[in-house]
Design a protein around this motif. Structure first.
Motif, PDB file in Angstrom:
ATOM      1  N   LYS A 217     -26.070  43.047  -0.155  1.00 48.22           N
ATOM      2  CA  LYS A 217     -27.352  43.372  -0.341  1.00 48.22           C
ATOM      3  C   LYS A 217     -27.827  44.466   0.955  1.00 48.22           C
TER       4      LYS A 217
ATOM      5  N   ASP B 168     -28.174  47.224   1.237  1.00 41.17           N
ATOM      6  CA  ASP B 168     -29.001  48.501   0.814  1.00 41.17           C
ATOM      7  C   ASP B 168     -30.576  48.149   0.776  1.00 41.17           C
TER       8      ASP B 168
ATOM      9  N   SER C  82     -23.261  46.321  -0.446  1.00 41.91           N
ATOM     10  CA  SER C  82     -24.435  46.634  -0.708  1.00 41.91           C
ATOM     11  C   SER C  82     -24.315  46.221  -2.457  1.00 41.91           C
ATOM     12  N   THR C  83     -25.396  46.420  -3.192  1.00 40.79           N
ATOM     13  CA  THR C  83     -25.598  46.076  -4.501  1.00 40.79           C
ATOM     14  C   THR C  83     -24.719  47.014  -5.415  1.00 40.79           C
ATOM     15  N   GLU C  84     -24.625  48.074  -4.966  1.00 39.02           N
ATOM     16  CA  GLU C  84     -24.130  49.427  -5.662  1.00 39.02           C
ATOM     17  C   GLU C  84     -22.704  49.735  -5.420  1.00 39.02           C
ATOM     18  N   SER C  85     -22.318  49.233  -4.259  1.00 38.45           N
ATOM     19  CA  SER C  85     -20.726  49.493  -3.825  1.00 38.45           C
ATOM     20  C   SER C  85     -20.508  48.138  -3.038  1.00 38.45           C
TER      21      SER C  85
END
Length: 344
Positions: free
Chosen positions: A169, A171, A193-196
């Motif tokens: 997390k 991000d 991160s939550t996206e990658s």
């Protein structure tokens, strides 16, 4: 009725007429000699659930299969945990409804333990035979706890397990201030991160090893496990916006295979915890988990407690003289808090 005939003084019953009840235990003598079970197959414990053990047999072979096992009566006082290598006999087909039996637990290379709290001498074995510990923390939601990470590091050092750190997390918050606390340690750190998620980088660290995943509830540990091993299907939860605490989604430790570039390894996902008791740890091993401070402590007098009031303590003198970095001073505070708990 009299036992004797009144006329001729002869007994009414003869002893040979008396029926002797056979012993319920039988005539076979008891023995402590156990069967050798030379036909047993060795397997890997993948999961434990209410007295039933999922064991992988013939690992890596064409006839690889999972079997459900119970334990032999002679092992009723022996803890059998995830990661154990065990000898199994009985029905090894793995067919639905069949049940095999664990008759031996192989010698363990490592044992990761924790206690309810630091004053509790009763230890709980979490996993066996792991050679790495992946500590998962979140940059935010929930906030990272450096002292909990220190506890994981102590437990890893005590068990002879190499630690790794993954911060999720990123991000949501900059992890740099938190990571500065551990900058002087020989600790491999990966951010996500939550996206990658850097799955290739993490997978490379895991293949060829058995790695136990630990972390506070809600940090994204189960999400990471599902990404690394798509067949895991571990439940994921959320963080309470009021308390900032995560919900327990994993109720037991379970092993999953992870692969990368043709190599494989094992990851063991453990239930999220909010505390990690070290009552089982030898106090001499606590300082060893702080290698940056351990080097300074070599100048301490023999028998030094390293507590704030310890006379001639090299650690306290270095802190007073300003020769310790801000990160090292924070870790010294964490070390002394731990040592105070054990000496209280």
């Amino acid at each position: 009725m009299s036992w004797w005939d009144s006329d001729d003084d002869e007994p009414l019953f003869d002893e040979s007429d008396v029926r002797v009840r056979p012993s319920r235990r039988g005539s076979r003598p008891r023995t402590k000699t156990r069967p050798a079970h030379k036909d047993a197959e060795t397997g890997l414990v993948l999961a434990v659930d209410r007295g039933r053990y999922t064991v992988l047999l013939f690992e890596g072979k064409r006839n690889e299969r999972e079997v459900t096992c119970t334990r032999a009566s002679e092992l009723r006082r022996t803890a059998i945990v995830n990661g154990d290598r065990v000898d199994v006999v009985g029905d090894l087909s793995g067919d639905e409804g069949t049940l095999a039996r664990i008759v031996r637990v192989k010698e363990r290379t490592t044992v990761l333990r924790r206690s309810a709290d630091d004053t509790d001498d009763v230890e709980r074995i979490i996993v066996a035979n792991a050679d790495q510990m992946l500590i998962v923390v979140a940059a935010a939601n929930p906030e990272p706890r450096a002292r909990l990470v220190d506890r994981y590091l102590v437990a890893a050092f005590d068990a002879g397990i190499a630690p790794l750190l993954v911060v999720t997390k990123t991000d949501l918050a900059d992890p740099a201030p938190f990571l500065a606390t551990f900058a002087e340690l020989p600790l491999t750190v990966v951010t996500s991160s939550t996206e990658s998620m850097p799955l290739d980088e993490i997978s490379r660290l895991l293949v060829g090893h058995t790695t136990v995943f630990v972390g506070h509830s809600g940090v994204g540990k189960s999400t990471l496990v599902n990404a690394l091993s798509p067949d895991a299907n571990r439940a994921t939860g959320h963080v309470n916006v009021v308390t900032g605490r995560g919900r327990h989604t994993s109720s037991s430790a379970v092993s999953y295979r992870v692969s990368h570039d043709g190599e494989t390894g094992w990851i063991i996902d453990t239930p999220g915890v909010r505390s990690f008791g070290l009552g089982h740890v030898d106090t001499d091993n606590i300082l060893g988990a702080f290698p940056d401070l351990d080097a300074v402590a070599e100048s301490c007098p023999r028998g030094c407690t390293h507590l704030p009031d310890a006379p001639d303590c090299a650690l306290n003198e270095a802190a007073d003289a300003g020769t310790l970095s801000d990160a090292a001073i924070g870790r010294l505070d964490s070390l002394q808090r731990l040592l105070t708990t054990f000496t209280a």
